[in-house]
Scaffold this active site. Structure first.
Site, PDB file in Angstrom:
ATOM      1  N   SER A 193      34.604  30.132  22.310  1.00  0.00           N
ATOM      2  CA  SER A 193      35.702  28.900  22.531  1.00  0.00           C
ATOM      3  C   SER A 193      35.210  27.692  21.977  1.00  0.00           C
ATOM      4  O   SER A 193      33.932  27.536  22.178  1.00  0.00           O
ATOM      5  CB  SER A 193      36.102  28.878  24.204  1.00  0.00           C
ATOM      6  OG  SER A 193      36.904  27.828  24.292  1.00  0.00           O
ATOM      7  N   TYR A 237      33.117  29.002  32.728  1.00  0.00           N
ATOM      8  CA  TYR A 237      33.546  29.173  31.436  1.00  0.00           C
ATOM      9  C   TYR A 237      32.967  28.657  30.192  1.00  0.00           C
ATOM     10  O   TYR A 237      32.678  29.227  29.248  1.00  0.00           O
ATOM     11  CB  TYR A 237      35.326  28.795  31.342  1.00  0.00           C
ATOM     12  CG  TYR A 237      35.839  29.012  30.294  1.00  0.00           C
ATOM     13  CD1 TYR A 237      36.357  30.524  29.956  1.00  0.00           C
ATOM     14  CD2 TYR A 237      36.154  28.271  29.203  1.00  0.00           C
ATOM     15  CE1 TYR A 237      37.085  30.813  28.846  1.00  0.00           C
ATOM     16  CE2 TYR A 237      36.935  28.578  27.995  1.00  0.00           C
ATOM     17  CZ  TYR A 237      37.430  29.993  28.005  1.00  0.00           C
ATOM     18  OH  TYR A 237      38.101  30.427  26.786  1.00  0.00           O
TER      19      TYR A 237
END
Length: 268
Positions: free
Chosen positions: A139, A152
């Protein structure tokens, strides 16, 4: 040319879009996910496009089950491309000051350990054949951490480092490594993040872009360009200014459905 593609986390989001994108009469797909109904639905949609499809409803954190299925599948259909996509999101929930530790550890288990389990199941077999391609879905949060998504961001940054290390080690052994860093993509997981999502892409657009770059065996696949450009500029700034800019990317994060089910199960 026929090929075999395995996608983890194939029942939703980017994984689902990638499965549909790769589905065709010359493709054998191995699709892994935890939601049986959604996995069956995407498998049927891929078969309707002509693909040969096998599925496995497996929790990617289960090393024994994941390894056994992937290696048995690889024995029947030598895998050309593994897309390690399975991932979950956690962060600072509304009216909370910290991320629940159980949720944070679950994110690391799924996003990082689950990817490593899938890669480990196939990497020696690919090396023995001296061909193969491993794609790790990270990401942009792995390149520019978001303050309300600590676990995350950490798990995705670890995937960037893991993929880079693999690429350096395997570059002379016929194995390509790609690290994919999407920005905001319109998926159920993204819906958990209650914030502005600049330059968001539909999942099918993201899947098409990822596939085209994977076909070129790009080492880093990061998009959209506007956010990638901003991240590159950010790295040139003083740390205090970086922190001030990143502090503007704030978000409340709702628990995922699976996390809510696990919390309910643990309290019953």
């Amino acid at each position: 040319m026929s090929r075999t593609v395995v996608i983890t986390g194939a029942s939703s989001g980017i994984g689902r879009a990638l499965a549909l994108n790769y589905a065709g009469k010359d493709t054998t797909l191995g699709l892994l996910g935890r939601d049986v109904a959604r996995l069956d639905a995407i498998a049927q949609a891929c078969r309707e496009r002509g693909a040969t499809v096998e599925t496995a409803a497996i929790d990617g954190r289960d090393a024994d089950a994941t390894t056994a299925w992937l290696q048995a599948f690889d024995s029947r259909h030598p895998v050309d491309l593994l897309i390690a996509n399975a991932g979950i999101l956690s962060g600072i929930e509304p009216q909370s000051r910290t991320e629940p530790v159980a949720a944070a550890l679950r994110v690391v288990d799924v996003n990082l350990k689950g990817t490593m389990i899938a890669v480990a199941a196939l990497i020696d077999r690919m090396q023995a054949r001296r061909r193969g391609h491993l794609a790790l879905i990270s990401s942009l949060a792995g390149l520019a951490p978001q303050p309300d998504l600590p676990s995350y961001s950490a798990s995705k940054a670890a995937l960037v480092s893991y993929g880079t290390a693999l690429r350096i080690r395997l570059r002379s052994r016929g194995i390509a490594i790609s690290v994919v860093c999407p920005g905001y993509v319109e998926t159920p997981m993204a819906d958990q993040q209650r914030s502005a999502k600049p330059f968001s892409w539909p999942a099918d657009k993201a899947a098409d872009y990822i596939r085209r770059r994977l076909d070129r065996r790009s080492r880093l696949i990061a998009f959209p360009w506007q956010l990638v450009f901003g991240i590159r500029l950010l790295a040139l700034l003083p740390v205090t200014l970086q922190d001030w800019i990143l502090s503007g990317f704030r978000a409340d994060v709702a628990p995922s459905e699976s996390a809510q089910r696990q919390d309910s199960d643990s309290s019953s």
